[in-house]
Design a protein around this motif. Structure first.
Motif, mmCIF file in Angstrom:
data_model
loop_
_atom_site.group_PDB
_atom_site.id
_atom_site.type_symbol
_atom_site.label_atom_id
_atom_site.label_comp_id
_atom_site.label_asym_id
_atom_site.label_seq_id
_atom_site.Cartn_x
_atom_site.Cartn_y
_atom_site.Cartn_z
ATOM 1 N N ARG A 292 0.876 -1.243 -0.097
ATOM 2 C CA ARG A 292 0.231 0.193 -0.118
ATOM 3 C C ARG A 292 0.900 1.380 0.019
ATOM 4 O O ARG A 292 0.161 2.278 0.002
ATOM 5 C CB ARG A 292 -0.932 0.027 1.105
ATOM 6 C CG ARG A 292 -1.989 -1.101 1.131
ATOM 7 C CD ARG A 292 -2.944 -0.928 2.324
ATOM 8 N NE ARG A 292 -2.457 -0.313 3.579
ATOM 9 C CZ ARG A 292 -3.204 -0.288 4.539
ATOM 10 N NH1 ARG A 292 -4.538 -0.175 4.478
ATOM 11 N NH2 ARG A 292 -2.591 0.043 5.471
ATOM 12 N N PHE A 293 2.128 1.082 0.083
ATOM 13 C CA PHE A 293 3.078 2.418 0.186
ATOM 14 C C PHE A 293 3.463 3.020 -1.334
ATOM 15 O O PHE A 293 3.244 2.061 -2.089
ATOM 16 C CB PHE A 293 4.234 1.914 0.925
ATOM 17 C CG PHE A 293 5.116 0.805 0.454
ATOM 18 C CD1 PHE A 293 5.965 0.601 -0.479
ATOM 19 C CD2 PHE A 293 4.679 -0.558 0.853
ATOM 20 C CE1 PHE A 293 6.613 -0.337 -0.847
ATOM 21 C CE2 PHE A 293 5.236 -1.689 0.541
ATOM 22 C CZ PHE A 293 6.314 -1.693 -0.457
ATOM 23 N N GLU A 294 3.676 4.252 -1.037
ATOM 24 C CA GLU A 294 3.828 4.878 -2.396
ATOM 25 C C GLU A 294 5.471 4.589 -2.903
ATOM 26 O O GLU A 294 6.202 4.089 -2.370
ATOM 27 C CB GLU A 294 3.648 6.320 -2.160
ATOM 28 C CG GLU A 294 2.107 6.608 -1.952
ATOM 29 C CD GLU A 294 1.865 7.857 -1.372
ATOM 30 O OE1 GLU A 294 2.901 8.501 -0.998
ATOM 31 O OE2 GLU A 294 0.512 8.321 -1.192
ATOM 32 N N GLY A 295 5.556 5.169 -3.945
ATOM 33 C CA GLY A 295 6.842 5.296 -4.556
ATOM 34 C C GLY A 295 7.503 4.160 -4.999
ATOM 35 O O GLY A 295 8.857 3.748 -5.118
ATOM 36 N N VAL A 296 6.618 3.129 -5.584
ATOM 37 C CA VAL A 296 7.074 1.938 -6.090
ATOM 38 C C VAL A 296 7.230 1.825 -7.405
ATOM 39 O O VAL A 296 6.353 2.099 -8.156
ATOM 40 C CB VAL A 296 6.221 0.710 -5.500
ATOM 41 C CG1 VAL A 296 6.823 -0.376 -5.845
ATOM 42 C CG2 VAL A 296 6.099 0.661 -3.833
#
Lengths: 166, 166
Positions: free
Chosen positions: B162-166
């Motif tokens: 669910r985290f960003e910047g991937v």
């Protein structure tokens, strides 16, 4: 807490592997031993158990040992703030009851259990086995506990490689 | 809780990658906002803050806003059980003081912070910036908080992507 920096992985494959591995853990692999009291236990005696066992939540069972309630430190704090005689009033008065208890099972993934803990904002989940009695009612036997402490330990195990069987 | 089954990875390289990635996170990436009160705040008012902010621990600062204490739900529970007049007694009476406060810093790894939480059996760590005052004394400014909830959320982010910047 949304992450902000440093979360970019150069390698999508590695990230997929992490998800795969984290999703491999089952509740049965990491569960701990819960502190359980009867419904007739006084609030005071339950608080004593909370301190002597150094736990965050207490599970309550009926005379047949089936789960009927969950009590958190916050519930206890509310009770001690009020005008209640905590030496006389049983814990069943302040406990959270079914169907408001969030539970997990031995075969559920740890990820799903953590999702429940985070979304429902609870400190722990009772791990239960489900039975149907002669009246067709669902009865829950408590067989363990998953808490935020469990998750912290698992995180540490994964990061420090302290786990066995590698 | 020692893991028992299902912890065997077929690929040592993947496991090394996991450790590398988990060790990449810094406290500054995941810290949350702490609830802070003054030393003169009554125990009762601090408990009200605990409930309204829905937090597990409260940090206490002096008149210059430097950290002097930490109070957990367990400390509050002890206080409400006793014969104290919690409306009159300031929180400074029941707080844990330096040098017994376990802290972390913005640049510490999350893994190291979790290690402190697990080993010292605390619910959270204040994130501090350290200053030396004119008397050569160390002063700690509170800039955040790391709790078991923080770790549960990070675990979930990693597992659910669910985290960003991937």
């Amino acid at each position: 807490a949304k992450p902000r920096v440093g979360y970019t992985f150069r390698n999508g494959a590695v990230e997929n592997e992490i998800r795969k591995i984290l999703n491999r853990y089952r509740v049965r692999d990491v569960k701990s031993v819960p502190v359980v009291v009867k419904e007739t236990c006084s609030i005071y005696d339950a608080i004593v158990a909370l301190f002597t066992e150094d736990t965050g939540s207490i599970y309550v069972v009926d005379e047949d040992n089936f789960l009927t309630g969950v009590v958190s430190r916050k519930d206890f704090l509310k009770a001690t703030l009020g005008q209640m005689d905590i030496n006389k009033i049983p814990i069943s008065v302040i406990m959270t009851r079914m169907p408001n208890i969030i539970t997990t099972t031995l075969d559920e993934t740890v990820v799903e259990a953590v999702r429940k803990i985070v979304e429902h904002e609870v400190d722990s989940l009772p791990v239960v086995k489900c039975f149907i009695d002669e009246n067709n009612e669902e009865k829950l036997q408590v067989v363990g506990k998953i808490s935020k402490t469990t998750i912290a330990r698992l995180f540490l195990d994964l990061a420090m490689k302290r786990f066995e069987g590698v």
